[in-house]
Design a protein around this motif. Structure first.
Motif, short mmCIF file in Angstrom:
data_model
loop_
_atom_site.label_atom_id
_atom_site.label_comp_id
_atom_site.label_asym_id
_atom_site.label_seq_id
_atom_site.Cartn_x
_atom_site.Cartn_y
_atom_site.Cartn_z
N PRO A 34 3.39 1.95 -4.42
CA PRO A 34 2.60 1.42 -5.53
C PRO A 34 3.42 0.71 -6.60
O PRO A 34 2.86 0.00 -7.44
CB PRO A 34 1.90 2.66 -6.10
N GLU A 75 0.82 -1.21 0.00
CA GLU A 75 0.00 0.00 0.00
C GLU A 75 0.85 1.26 0.00
O GLU A 75 0.53 2.25 -0.68
CB GLU A 75 -0.92 -0.02 1.23
N LYS A 98 -2.00 -5.62 -11.39
CA LYS A 98 -2.98 -5.39 -10.33
C LYS A 98 -2.75 -6.33 -9.16
O LYS A 98 -3.01 -5.97 -8.01
CB LYS A 98 -4.39 -5.58 -10.90
N ARG A 152 0.14 -7.26 -8.27
CA ARG A 152 1.47 -6.86 -7.81
C ARG A 152 2.50 -7.96 -8.08
O ARG A 152 3.38 -8.25 -7.25
CB ARG A 152 1.44 -6.50 -6.33
#
Length: 590
Positions: A253, A250, A277, A279
């Protein structure tokens, strides 16, 4: 478990052969008392016992024992699998299978042509089981359906022990060809043979050095992207250690969990966006690189290859916007000839000097496939059984495939006729006869083209009305296919993975004393084939493995270094109290 009773010792190869042939219960079955107890259910398994023996063939595989145990050959085995009471125990069978892989016995049947008594000396038994008995043992293990669970536990262990190896993972497909005639398998394109053959698609996950972590077998091949999304990435999200926490993700990014590397087959902007998305960073070649970049953009960059060697390459970097609007990093390597290799990555943090060699290290996985096929018989069948194909598995509709093939043939013929029509010219004098023949020929071709175009349009309408994919239970009976059994194959493949990882660890040790690093695996194969002398000392609780000299002094030096490193592990032979000691027999003694 009842301890093994005294057995007649055999000191030389000829003496052992004579004793094995004279054994009352079959070739090499000299442990009469234990076998009688096992036959009446009074023995859980025969405990390993070593007798003094000279010139035991293939005894060099015993040097792999420490590496095999560290790699997890017996880890979780007692928890996952159970054997009924009998002469051969679980540990002995697992050790035998690993030794067979390292000794390059390409199949279970190959054991039929090796002395059972001599191989028995390597696992501390009077003899190894017959091929039929070994197959029964393998079937018993497979029927417990724990092979995949065992493999998953080992994968977690390997990743936890070497988290740096799990940070960048290589995924590639391997087509395992089926040459039999009794089973009907779907066709796959085999690049190495340039043919469509009956085969099973396997997707392997390896480290940068080529070490295997796990394999996913697909009865119906959905392609690398679907396999990554459905089978591989969810598992990696659970297993890869040292992933950043939710708070860390978080806060940054651009931070990613780990990186997956694959070939151009996996190029997909939509897949890159999906992984971003989640990660997860992707690293692959650019499938549509476009024009070459200016030579002025490239600069000499020092990189470190997977082998540890440092070199300098011409490297450049840009930001690139893909067709779906996703911004990625693009690297290009420029060769001396001016050729540019384009690489894409959604790793936005590591430098280009790290990511470019990580992409080039993909050759290690290709080498792994080739080596495993040649040395470990990766494509070999373990049994001839079949499993049921899941009824909900999505397959290509045979009707759609037929229509698609007809359209392709018609389009090829149509294009040929159109080209022929355009090539017809009236180059001679304008005479009524020649003009009439020219017009007739043009008219005939025009009719053929119109007819072909109508047929293509009709076939396309039918294709649009036909579902491309259907479930397996919707297939016509004559179009259904078999799925080769997976449990026994996966069990043997897992043991081969352990054997390969053990050999790799030993290769890294002998390379410390070798100038020709590429010969390290050849040296290991020679070591595994070398004869040894076994000298157990029950009072000192040691088992000395004295290996015979190799072909030259430099190989002997590397072998001495290997023995020294192995002795430092103070490995105890499983199910015994004997500490294994390795030493090279001095040439002067011989």
């Amino acid at each position: 478990m009842i301890a093994a009773l005294q057995r007649p010792a055999a000191t030389t190869k000829s003496e052992r052969a004579e004793a094995d042939c004279a054994a009352p219960m079959g070739r090499g079955a000299t442990a009469t008392t234990e076998r009688i107890l096992a036959s009446i259910g009074k023995l859980d398994e025969c405990a390993p016992r070593f007798d003094a023996a000279l010139d035991v063939p293939n005894g060099g595989v015993l040097l792999a024992l420490p590496a095999l145990l560290v790699s997890g050959l017996l880890h979780h085995a007692q928890k996952m699998f159970r054997f009924p009471a009998g002469f051969y125990g679980l540990q002995s069978i697992f050790l035998l299978l690993a030794f067979m892989a390292l000794g390059r016995l390409r199949s279970v049947e190959a054991l039929r042509y090796h002395s059972p008594g001599e191989w028995g000396k390597l696992v501390g038994l009077d003899r190894v089981p017959e091929v039929r008995t070994l197959r029964i043992k393998l079937k018993h293990l497979a029927d417990q359906e724990r092979a995949f669970e065992w493999s998953a536990e080992l994968c977690k262990q390997w990743m936890t022990e070497a988290p740096e190896e799990a940070a960048i993972l290589y995924v590639d497909g391997h087509v395992r060809v089926y040459h039999g005639r009794t089973k009907k398998l779907p066709k796959h394109y085999v690049a190495r043979e340039r043919l469509c053959l009956s085969a099973t698609a396997d997707y392997w996950v390896n480290s940068m050095e080529g070490k295997p972590f796990f394999v996913v077998s697909q009865a119906v091949n959905p392609g690398i992207l679907q396999t990554l999304a459905d089978d591989i990435v969810p598992r990696l999200e659970q297993d890869v250690p040292n992933q950043p926490t939710a708070a860390e993700l978080e806060a940054d990014p651009l931070l990613h969990r780990f990186t997956v590397v694959f070939d151009r087959e996996g190029y997909s902007p939509a897949f890159f966006a999906t992984m971003k998305k989640r990660r997860i960073a992707c690293l692959t070649y650019h499938k549509h690189p476009g024009e070459d970049w200016s030579a002025q953009e490239f600069s000499s960059t020092e990189i470190r290859l997977a082998s540890g060697e440092r070199t300098t390459i011409e490297l450049a970097e840009r930001g690139t916007k893909l067709s779906n609007g996703l911004w990625v990093r693009e690297f290009r390597k420029r060769s001396d000839s001016g050729h540019q290799t384009a690489i894409l990555s959604t790793d936005y943090q590591n430098p280009a000097a790290t990511l470019a060699p990580a992409m080039f290290a993909r050759w290690s996985q290709e080498n792994f496939f080739r080596y495993m096929r040649q040395s470990f018989n990766l494509d070999g069948l373990v049994d001839y059984g079949t499993d049921a194909v899941p009824e909900t598995a999505r397959v290509i509709n045979p009707t759609y495939r037929t229509l698609d093939g007809q359209i392709r043939k018609k389009v090829v013929l149509l294009n040929r006729k159109i080209a022929e029509f355009g090539a017809i010219n009236l180059d001679d004098d304008i005479e009524p006869e020649k003009v009439e023949a020219f017009a007739r020929r043009k008219s005939d071709l025009h009719e053929v083209i119109a007819q072909l175009q109508q047929e293509v349009d009709e076939l396309k309408v039918q294709r649009r009305a036909t579902k491309r994919h259907i479930t397996y239970n919707e297939l016509p009976q004559d179009a259904r296919f078999d799925r080769l059994s997976t449990q026994s194959k996966h069990l043997i493949d897992t043991i081969k993975m352990i054997a390969y990882r053990a050999e790799t660890a030993m290769v890294q040790i002998v390379r410390e004393k070798m100038t020709r690093h590429d010969d390290a695996r050849s040296l290991m194969r020679a070591i595994y084939k070398t004869e040894v002398d076994l000298q157990p000392d029950l009072q000192a609780k040691t088992l000395t493995v004295r290996i015979h000299p190799l072909a030259n002094a430099s190989s002997d030096e590397a072998l001495r270094h290997l023995c020294s490193q192995l002795n430092a592990t103070e490995t105890t032979f499983p199910a015994t109290e004997l500490r294994v000691i390795y030493e090279l027999i001095s040439p002067q003694i011989l």
